[in-house]
Scaffold this motif. Structure first.
Motif, PDB file in Angstrom:
ATOM      1  N   LEU A  85       0.881  -1.485   0.426  1.00 20.85           N
ATOM      2  CA  LEU A  85      -0.196   0.180   0.018  1.00 20.85           C
ATOM      3  C   LEU A  85       0.995   1.146   0.272  1.00 20.85           C
ATOM      4  O   LEU A  85       0.475   2.167  -0.658  1.00 20.85           O
ATOM      5  CB  LEU A  85      -0.524  -0.074   0.821  1.00 20.85           C
ATOM      6  CG  LEU A  85      -1.887  -1.247   1.600  1.00 20.85           C
ATOM      7  CD1 LEU A  85      -2.675  -0.800   2.239  1.00 20.85           C
ATOM      8  CD2 LEU A  85      -2.941  -0.557   0.403  1.00 20.85           C
ATOM      9  N   ALA A  86       1.958   1.235   0.870  1.00 23.45           N
ATOM     10  CA  ALA A  86       2.838   2.730   1.051  1.00 23.45           C
ATOM     11  C   ALA A  86       3.596   2.880  -0.273  1.00 23.45           C
ATOM     12  O   ALA A  86       3.603   3.802  -0.593  1.00 23.45           O
ATOM     13  CB  ALA A  86       4.226   1.974   1.935  1.00 23.45           C
ATOM     14  N   HIS A 118      -6.641  -9.637  -4.332  1.00 23.16           N
ATOM     15  CA  HIS A 118      -5.871 -10.184  -4.986  1.00 23.16           C
ATOM     16  C   HIS A 118      -5.225  -9.487  -5.762  1.00 23.16           C
ATOM     17  O   HIS A 118      -3.929 -10.286  -6.063  1.00 23.16           O
ATOM     18  CB  HIS A 118      -7.129 -10.078  -6.335  1.00 23.16           C
ATOM     19  CG  HIS A 118      -6.632 -11.310  -7.266  1.00 23.16           C
ATOM     20  ND1 HIS A 118      -6.122 -10.567  -8.710  1.00 23.16           N
ATOM     21  CD2 HIS A 118      -7.336 -12.273  -7.640  1.00 23.16           C
ATOM     22  CE1 HIS A 118      -5.617 -11.651  -9.288  1.00 23.16           C
ATOM     23  NE2 HIS A 118      -6.198 -12.948  -8.776  1.00 23.16           N
ATOM     24  N   SER A 119      -5.223  -7.666  -5.670  1.00 21.32           N
ATOM     25  CA  SER A 119      -3.888  -7.357  -6.461  1.00 21.32           C
ATOM     26  C   SER A 119      -2.963  -6.858  -5.168  1.00 21.32           C
ATOM     27  O   SER A 119      -1.880  -6.784  -5.727  1.00 21.32           O
ATOM     28  CB  SER A 119      -4.608  -5.528  -6.268  1.00 21.32           C
ATOM     29  OG  SER A 119      -4.269  -4.943  -6.881  1.00 21.32           O
ATOM     30  N   GLY A 120      -3.297  -7.062  -4.141  1.00 21.04           N
ATOM     31  CA  GLY A 120      -2.020  -7.255  -3.566  1.00 21.04           C
ATOM     32  C   GLY A 120      -1.441  -8.645  -3.517  1.00 21.04           C
ATOM     33  O   GLY A 120      -0.693  -8.297  -3.383  1.00 21.04           O
ATOM     34  N   LEU A 121      -2.215  -9.682  -3.656  1.00 20.40           N
ATOM     35  CA  LEU A 121      -1.516 -11.155  -4.130  1.00 20.40           C
ATOM     36  C   LEU A 121      -0.713 -11.139  -5.016  1.00 20.40           C
ATOM     37  O   LEU A 121       0.003 -11.344  -4.718  1.00 20.40           O
ATOM     38  CB  LEU A 121      -2.216 -11.871  -3.186  1.00 20.40           C
ATOM     39  CG  LEU A 121      -3.201 -11.855  -1.997  1.00 20.40           C
ATOM     40  CD1 LEU A 121      -3.870 -13.371  -2.173  1.00 20.40           C
ATOM     41  CD2 LEU A 121      -2.104 -11.870  -1.404  1.00 20.40           C
ATOM     42  N   SER A 122      -1.422 -10.112  -6.401  1.00 21.95           N
ATOM     43  CA  SER A 122      -0.247 -10.075  -7.260  1.00 21.95           C
ATOM     44  C   SER A 122       0.797  -9.308  -7.578  1.00 21.95           C
ATOM     45  O   SER A 122       1.547 -10.313  -7.803  1.00 21.95           O
ATOM     46  CB  SER A 122      -1.589  -9.799  -8.148  1.00 21.95           C
ATOM     47  OG  SER A 122      -2.666 -10.653  -8.495  1.00 21.95           O
ATOM     48  N   ALA A 123       0.683  -8.439  -6.621  1.00 25.92           N
ATOM     49  CA  ALA A 123       2.311  -8.184  -6.291  1.00 25.92           C
ATOM     50  C   ALA A 123       2.938  -9.070  -5.644  1.00 25.92           C
ATOM     51  O   ALA A 123       3.829  -8.820  -5.619  1.00 25.92           O
ATOM     52  CB  ALA A 123       1.849  -6.532  -5.656  1.00 25.92           C
ATOM     53  N   ALA A 124       2.005  -9.463  -4.233  1.00 24.65           N
ATOM     54  CA  ALA A 124       3.490 -10.970  -3.529  1.00 24.65           C
ATOM     55  C   ALA A 124       3.746 -11.676  -4.705  1.00 24.65           C
ATOM     56  O   ALA A 124       5.556 -12.153  -4.472  1.00 24.65           O
ATOM     57  CB  ALA A 124       2.331 -11.514  -2.469  1.00 24.65           C
ATOM     58  N   VAL A 125       3.037 -12.079  -5.666  1.00 23.17           N
ATOM     59  CA  VAL A 125       3.794 -12.948  -6.852  1.00 23.17           C
ATOM     60  C   VAL A 125       4.781 -12.585  -7.292  1.00 23.17           C
ATOM     61  O   VAL A 125       5.787 -12.716  -7.103  1.00 23.17           O
ATOM     62  CB  VAL A 125       2.735 -13.627  -7.702  1.00 23.17           C
ATOM     63  CG1 VAL A 125       3.218 -14.972  -8.929  1.00 23.17           C
ATOM     64  CG2 VAL A 125       1.344 -14.553  -7.145  1.00 23.17           C
ATOM     65  N   SER A 170      -6.637   9.718  -2.593  1.00 24.25           N
ATOM     66  CA  SER A 170      -8.298   8.716  -2.652  1.00 24.25           C
ATOM     67  C   SER A 170      -8.543   7.360  -2.682  1.00 24.25           C
ATOM     68  O   SER A 170      -8.957   6.792  -1.820  1.00 24.25           O
ATOM     69  CB  SER A 170      -9.414   9.414  -3.672  1.00 24.25           C
ATOM     70  OG  SER A 170      -9.821   9.217  -4.453  1.00 24.25           O
ATOM     71  N   THR A 171      -7.923   6.534  -3.525  1.00 28.22           N
ATOM     72  CA  THR A 171      -7.899   4.883  -3.605  1.00 28.22           C
ATOM     73  C   THR A 171      -6.795   4.187  -2.837  1.00 28.22           C
ATOM     74  O   THR A 171      -7.176   3.501  -2.391  1.00 28.22           O
ATOM     75  CB  THR A 171      -7.491   4.918  -5.539  1.00 28.22           C
ATOM     76  OG1 THR A 171      -8.327   5.183  -6.081  1.00 28.22           O
ATOM     77  CG2 THR A 171      -7.771   3.327  -6.133  1.00 28.22           C
ATOM     78  N   VAL A 172      -5.893   4.854  -2.930  1.00 28.58           N
ATOM     79  CA  VAL A 172      -4.995   3.871  -2.177  1.00 28.58           C
ATOM     80  C   VAL A 172      -5.326   4.665   0.046  1.00 28.58           C
ATOM     81  O   VAL A 172      -5.563   3.435   0.233  1.00 28.58           O
ATOM     82  CB  VAL A 172      -3.661   5.051  -1.842  1.00 28.58           C
ATOM     83  CG1 VAL A 172      -2.625   4.484  -0.875  1.00 28.58           C
ATOM     84  CG2 VAL A 172      -2.784   4.365  -2.807  1.00 28.58           C
TER      85      VAL A 172
END
Length: 404
Positions: free
Chosen positions: A84-85, A154-161, A92-94
């Motif tokens: 997120l950082a 889903h978006s956050g875990l895509s970044a983890a992948v 506003s989205t963040v």
């Protein structure tokens, strides 16, 4: 008879070990870290040698293919904090993503390691949020909100992948509320006589925000787009305006609220909207009236719908002013019974009236700033049945012309 080939160093091995529940198996294999040094993985708990062998083959294959995920103890909370950082989205989205992660993900899954997340665990979370997910403890979240949370996860875990923290996205195997269940509430809109009655009432009571209600209903602009509009964005001689910016409210925990003016969220939202003669005349008169209050309010860089000091209006307070205006008009109209609608429904009213008048969908889509006409068709399908009946009648008439 040939002897079985011994495993080479680094190819891994399988060992058994005793437990209270009986014999269990472990696998051990090596891999090369990003810095070139060697690492070793030891994974326990397999109930059979066959299960251990299958897992070992899969792990060695991933090492050979370069897709191996090095062991780590990064938790869900730690990963999402870092993600997120660095997120490159509108403030506003963040802020919205951060709030939902803080309230609806971290309390339930934050302490888990990323590799402990499964589709089943996420599905269970979504069901729990639907039944008791409200932060104030007063019940569950709507399917629409839970599906939005799934999108964030889903978006956050895509970044983890992508970062090599996990091999696959657990959210791909989760079962969030369906798109149908999460659909927006049915939109409301006014007919042309109802819109005229409302605007006439606000004219009679000398509503200072009448120009705002007129502008939004005659152009289909979003609330934030209208509040960010400056006189320099309007060419009254050419009868058109340019939508370039939007106003958003950013709420971060411990930092209060911020009202920000920035570029619109998508390139499609930045557009030119043609104006009718009535709206041009209204804007000319309104600009002159603003100039009488202060010349600074009529300069090109001045906000058209700013307050008397030229400051941007708070979007949520602006919407409350709309709600008050509608309530007053509903109680005052004797000839027409006005249904209650939201401020955003003025945009729906604009689109619906145009489509019902056979204005091409592509033109309406461009006025609204949709990415394509398909979005417009999907949003305003309620207008289409009548239009299709009219089209069928017209085609039938064409076929019978001149027939004996």
């Amino acid at each position: 008879m040939t002897k079985p080939r011994r495993r080479q160093a680094g190819e891994g091995g399988i060992s058994e070990y005793p437990t209270k529940s009986g014999v269990r198996y472990l696998i051990k294999y090596g891999y090369t870290r990003e810095d070139g040094s060697r690492g070793t993985v030891l994974k326990r708990g397999f109930p059979t040698r066959k299960a251990a062998a299958e897992e070992l083959r899969a792990r060695l294959t991933s090492v050979d293919r370069g897709s191996h995920v090095a062991p780590n103890r990064v938790t869900v909370d730690e990963h999402f904090t870092v993600w997120l950082a660095g997120l490159r989205k509108q403030p506003s989205t963040v802020a919205s993503y951060s709030k939902n992660v803080r309230l609806h993900v971290v309390p339930y899954l934050g302490a888990l390691r990323l590799d402990q997340l499964t589709g089943s665990r996420l599905t269970r979370l979504y069901r729990q949020l639907e039944s008791e997910g409200r932060a104030d403890g007063s019940g569950g979240l709507s399917p629409r909100t839970v599906r939005y949370i799934h999108t964030i996860v889903h978006s956050g875990l895509s970044a983890a992948v992508r970062d090599g923290l996990v091999a696959q996205n657990a959210a791909d195997k989760a079962d969030p509320p369906s798109a149908k269940a999460a659909a927006s509430p049915e939109m409301q809109f006014w007919t042309a006589p109802e819109l005229r009655a409302f605007l006439e009432h606000r004219r009679r009571v000398n509503d200072e925000l009448l120009p705002a209600w007129h502008l939004i209903s005659y152009t289909g602009m979003r609330r934030g787009e209208a509040l960010a509009l400056r006189w320099g964005d309007v060419d009254l001689d050419a009868a058109r305006l340019s939508v370039r910016r939007g106003v958003t409210v950013v709420k971060n925990k411990g930092q209060g609220q911020q009202v920000l003016v920035g570029i619109t969220k998508t390139p499609h939202s930045r557009r030119t909207v043609d104006l009718d003669a009535n709206t041009v005349a209204m804007l000319r008169a309104y600009k002159a009236a603003r100039g009488l209050i202060s010349l600074s309010l009529a300069r090109d860089d001045a906000l058209i719908l700013g307050d008397v000091d030229g400051r941007v209006r708070h979007p949520e307070r602006f919407s409350r002013r709309w709600d008050t205006a509608v309530r007053q008009a509903m109680g005052a109209s004797s000839d027409i019974e006005l249904p209650k609608i939201r401020l955003h429904d003025l945009r729906h009213t604009h689109a619906t009236l145009l489509l019902a008048s056979n204005v091409p969908v592509k033109v309406v889509s461009e006025r609204l700033g949709h990415a394509n006409a398909t979005i417009t068709l999907g949003t305003y399908a309620h207008v289409m049945p009548g239009m299709q009946a009219e089209a069928a009648a017209k085609f039938g008439a064409l076929m019978t012309e001149g027939a004996s």
